[in-house]
Structures are given as structure tokens and as C-alpha cells.
Design a protein around this motif. Structure first.
Motif, PDB file in Angstrom:
ATOM      1  N   ARG A 187       0.833  -1.206   0.000  1.00 55.88           N
ATOM      2  CA  ARG A 187       0.000   0.000   0.000  1.00 55.88           C
ATOM      3  C   ARG A 187       0.867   1.254   0.000  1.00 55.88           C
ATOM      4  O   ARG A 187       0.546   2.247  -0.641  1.00 55.88           O
ATOM      5  CB  ARG A 187      -0.928  -0.001   1.220  1.00 55.88           C
ATOM      6  N   PRO A 224      -7.979  -0.904   1.407  1.00 52.95           N
ATOM      7  CA  PRO A 224      -7.586  -0.610   0.022  1.00 52.95           C
ATOM      8  C   PRO A 224      -7.554  -1.872  -0.838  1.00 52.95           C
ATOM      9  O   PRO A 224      -7.703  -1.799  -2.051  1.00 52.95           O
ATOM     10  CB  PRO A 224      -6.197   0.003   0.172  1.00 52.95           C
ATOM     11  N   GLU A 225      -7.388  -3.033  -0.198  1.00 52.57           N
ATOM     12  CA  GLU A 225      -7.307  -4.262  -0.986  1.00 52.57           C
ATOM     13  C   GLU A 225      -8.660  -4.636  -1.579  1.00 52.57           C
ATOM     14  O   GLU A 225      -8.755  -5.519  -2.414  1.00 52.57           O
ATOM     15  CB  GLU A 225      -6.756  -5.407  -0.121  1.00 52.57           C
TER      16      GLU A 225
END
Lengths: 161, 354
Positions: free
Chosen positions: A38, B347-348
């Protein structure tokens, strides 16, 4: 700073920090991996932070604290293939872990409490910075540390009696 | 003293730390893959958003021709002025044939947050088990035919029952919606002079016998629809079909922008003029004009692709089920217009529409 430069200097300390949080090299790797993917994808935002390092540490800590709620734990558990990147812990290290009572008591603490202990006694950060990383008040950090220490002390007493 | 023991324990366990080299390589590999998927999604997502905008825009440009079918099932829900605040728009992709009841093969929720940052495109899996008002529990895509009826399917009624089902499922207030049929898709494709696609595997149509070879080709409207209907015979069935749909959507956007359709209002309105009559628009058309006006206020038109969190399928269950832990949290975020926060925490979960 580029992502490459960041990873060059900060990956190893982050991984050590994750080992202290999780108590397990495999989970530490997964935790760091998920966070750093991320970080790489959102590098511009991370680089804009006052301290990219603290920003990433906060991401990683939140990911750890959110463990059950998030999905990465599930992915870790369901993953079929063993990660060849992880060296099997040597027998020596393993038995050292078994012998190490305080280390095993740590694993019974709530994750936020464990995180405060790691930040305080491993990373040697001041309370204000710990509060910033955990996104809570300084008073909460102090009470969280004293509660965690009280739990560990109680374990001591029990083990010695 | 316990503090000292702690420090010592931490230091002792530093030796557990694995080497960083392989980890760094794994991070790079994963990030590259995810970046590639994200890019693919963004192109496909733009196409879907374009379709959404087209659907919304139709009544404005062709009021006399696309007049929505009289909606017997309309609940007459009036959403009032919607130019401010969050908006939820239901998009249904429908496989319609004269001979058989239409199924809603894709059910999408277009969410436009109040801050107008960027649209969110939430896909609801068609195989999700849901209660359908008046019809017990069934797959989500069955709500459309239940509503539309068998003999002379009424797409508006199909939309209406699907809308109720989705409202019950998500608790989200739907401001408007539209139905895109294969016929509309065909007209749209022909209006932009065909769409280039590069297939990764060859596809033999079970409907027309036509062979689509692997590799690049230009498809006209009829061929596009034929290709997008193919699911049987593909290695991974409906997943591969979705993949082809994304390829097609990306090609459609490329083609539309090459022809200057996206940037030239005259061309766009001409295109809408052609496609307009083929689109079935939800009966609550009062808000449409407002919706069209807000499109330029969006800071980004690249939608964020999400889907309702699903639990791991167990055994041979023919239904999909919402993830009991994640789905409620996700839906709450959607209802309260906090999807941005949710995405930041997960976010995944940002993914190509499956």
C-alpha cells in the motif's frame, strides 16, 4: 525521498517492529508486506507526510490492531502455499521462545496494549509520539501501558507462587 | 524491573526477524500486479461510468423519444432536489430476449459522494442470495424477471422489483437508475463505428456459431453482443465473461475518445440521440436533469470499483452470501456516505468489477 530510498533504510526496522508486534516472523512478514504494498502504491501521499516513517508505522500499527476486522489475517490463514521467503526458525530460536515466559505473556495482551508496550520499551518512543501513532490521547497511552504492565506483573506473581 | 525484562525480551527476539531481501521482492511483485489491475479497472470503470452518464443524460437530450415507459410498479418515491448531498444510482445490465425472461446479469450501484470527489461503482454479485419481496429468497439476478414477467417482459417493472430488492438488501436510498439492454449496447457500439478488442482466448459463440479468434479485432454491434453473451465454454465461465466485458468496455472508451465523442458535446448529444430510445430509464426521471448537471462538478470521473464483501463459498452452494463481518460495515459506510474512509481502511477491496 523516493520509495526505493525509504525501503532501503526503513524496511528492516519495520520488519523488526512487526516481529515485536506479532511475535511471529511469518505474520510479521505478511503484515509488513501488506502495508508496504500500500505504501508503494500510494507513495506520493506517504512522501507528503511530515514524517513518512511515522506515517508508515501508523499504517502498519493500525493494520495490526485491526487484525480481526480486516481481511489480511484471513488471507494469511487461507493461503495454501508456504512462503519460501521465510526461513524456518532454528530449533535454538524456537526453544528460546518456549522458555521465554514474558514473551508468551505478551501474546495474551490486547493488541493495542501490546503495541503501546512495543512502542514504549522496544522503540523507546515518548508518550506523545505513541499517542500519535495509535491515534489516541496521551492519557490513553499511559493508562494502556500501566494496565498492560499490571497484567504482566500479575502473571509474574502467579508464575512465582 | 518488569520494564527491564520487557526490553530484554524484545532485544532477545530481534533474532526472529527474517531477512528483508525476499520480502522486498515480494512487495515489488505484488505492487506491480495490483497497479496493473488498478489501471485495467480504471479504464473499464470509465466505460461503465460513461454508460451511466449516458443513461442519465438521455432524458435531457431526447425527451420526446425516450419517454420512460409508464411505470405501473412505481412507488412514486420523490427524492426532491438532489443537487447537493450523496447520490445513489442503480445500473442494471440486462440480458433481454424476446423468447425468455430477462435476467439482470450485472447489478451496479453508482455512488456519488456529497463531496463530489469521485464516483464509486459498487457491484452486487448476481448470484447473491437475497430476499425478493413477494418471491421468497433467490439469486439477486432473479428479481428482474420476477418483476418483468414472462410473456411480454416489462423492463420497468423488472427494474422496480430489483430496486426494492436492492433497497432492502443495502438500506441505501436509490435516487434513480437505468437499465442497459444488449440492444442498447449494440446501437452504442455501431454508433462509434465498432470497438477494438484483443481477446486473450478464442471464443466460439454457442448462440451463432461465430468464432472469435484470440488476438485483436474490431467488433461491430452485433458481434459485441454475441461475444459478451458467451459464458459457457470459456475456461472460467462467468469470470471470463466479465473479463471480456472489461476488455470491451476499455475498447469502447478508447474508441469513443478517439472519435472525440467524450469531449465534443455535439458528437455526444448525437450519440445519445441514437442510443437514447434503446435505454430504459427508471421512472423517477425528475432528478435526471439535476444529475446531468452535477457530472461536471465531479473532481474526478475515474470511479473506484468495489463490490459487496462476500464470504468464502462453502462446498457446492449455488448462492453467494454477504460476508457477515465486513458487509454490514461496508453498507453502513455506503449509507452514511463514508466510502472514502472505508476504502482507506480496506484498500485491498478496490477491484475490477467481477
Amino acid at each position: 525521498m523516493t520509495y526505493e530510498e525509504f525501503a532501503d533504510t526503513r524496511l528492516a526496522p519495520l520488519l523488526r517492529y512487526a516481529v515485536m508486534l506479532t511475535g511471529d516472523p511469518h505474520q510479521a512478514q505478511d503484515l509488513v508486506q501488506e502495508t508496504m504494498v500500500r505504501v508503494q502504491l500510494n507513495w506520493r501521499r506517504v512522501a507528503r507526510a511530515d514524517s513518512p516513517e511515522r506515517y508508515v508505522r501508523r499504517m502498519l500499527t493500525n493494520q495490526y490492531v485491526d487484525w480481526r476486522r480486516g481481511s489480511w489475517m484471513r488471507r494469511v490463514l487461507l493461503r495454501g502455499e508456504p512462503d519460501e521467503a521465510v526461513p524456518a526458525p532454528t530449533d535454538h530460536a524456537q526453544s528460546a521462545v518456549d522458555r521465554d515466559q514474558i514473551w508468551s505473556w505478551l501474546s495474551r495482551l490486547p493488541r493495542r496494549q501490546r503495541a503501546t508496550l512495543v512502542l514504549r520499551y522496544y522503540e523507546d518512543l515518548p508518550d506523545a509520539e505513541i499517542a500519535d501513532i495509535l491515534g489516541c490521547a496521551v492519557g490513553t497511552v499511559r493508562s494502556s501501558i500501566s494496565r498492560a504492565l499490571a497484567t504482566l506483573r500479575a502473571e509474574y506473581v502467579e508464575a512465582c507462587s | 524491573m518488569i520494564e527491564d525484562d520487557l526490553r530484554a525480551a524484545f532485544t532477545r527476539h530481534e533474532q526472529l526477524t527474517p531477512p528483508t531481501g525476499p520480502l522486498r521482492a515480494a512487495i515489488d511483485r505484488l505492487a506491480t500486479g495490483r497497479r496493473r489491475r488498478r489501471r485495467r479497472w480504471q479504464v473499464g470503470g470509465t466505460a461503465l461510468a460513461l454508460l451511466g452518464v449516458l443513461g442519465i443524460g438521455v432524458p435531457l437530450f431526447t425527451p420526446e423519444r425516450s419517454g420512460p415507459p409508464q411505470a405501473a410498479g412505481s412507488t412514486g418515491e420523490t427524492s426532491g432536489p438532489v443537487v447537493t448531498g450523496a447520490l445513489n444510482i442503480l445500473l442494471l445490465g440486462v440480458d433481454s430476449h424476446k423468447s425468455q425472461p430477462p435476467l439482470a446479469d450485472s447489478v451496479l450501484l453508482l455512488h456519488i459522494p456529497a463531496d463530489r470527489s469521485r464516483p464509486y461503482l459498487v457491484s452486487l454479485p448476481r448470484d447473491l442470495k437475497v430476499p425478493i419481496p413477494g418471491h421468497g429468497s433467490d439469486k439477486l439476478n432473479a428479481a428482474f424477471p420476477f418483476g418483468a414477467g414472462g410473456d411480454r417482459p416489462d423492463l420497468t417493472k423488472g427494474y422496480e422489483l430489483t430496486r426494492q430488492t436492492v433497497t432492502d438488501l443495502t438500506g441505501v436510498r436509490l435516487d434513480t437508475g437505468f437499465v442497459l439492454t444488449y440492444r442498447a449496447l449494440r446501437t452504442l457500439t455501431d454508433a462509434v463505428d465498432g470497438v477494438p478488442v484483443c481477446l486473450s482466448q478464442r471464443v466460439r459463440s454457442v448462440h451463432t456459431g461465430k468464432l472469435f479468434p484470440a488476438g485483436c479485432q474490431r467488433l461491430d454491434g452485433a458481434a459485441s453482443v454475441d461475444l459478451l453473451r458467451q459464458r459457457r465454454g470459456l475456461v472460467q465461465g462467468s469470470q471470463d465473461r466479465d473479463h471480456n466485458a472489461r476488455l470491451f468496455a476499455a475498447g469502447l472508451v478508447r474508441q469513443a475518445s478517439e472519435k472525440g465523442v467524450l469531449t465534443n458535446p455535439v458528437r455526444l448529444s448525437k450519440l445519445l440521440d441514437t442510443v437514447g430510445p434503446e435505454l430504459v430509464v427508471a421512472p423517477d426521471g425528475a432528478t435526471m436533469l439535476d444529475l446531468l448537471r452535477l457530472v461536471p462538478t465531479l473532481r474526478s470521473v475515474d470511479p473506484v470499483g468495489l463490490s459487496l464483501p462476500i464470504s468464502e463459498p462453502t462446498g457446492r452452494d449455488r448462492y453467494l452470501r454477504a460476508d457477515p463481518a465486513l458487509a454490514p460495515e461496508f453498507l453502513t459506510a455506503l449509507r452514511e456516505d463514508r466510502l472514502g474512509d472505508w476504502v482507506a481502511r480496506h484498500p485491498e477491496r478496490v477491484d475490477p468489477v467481477g
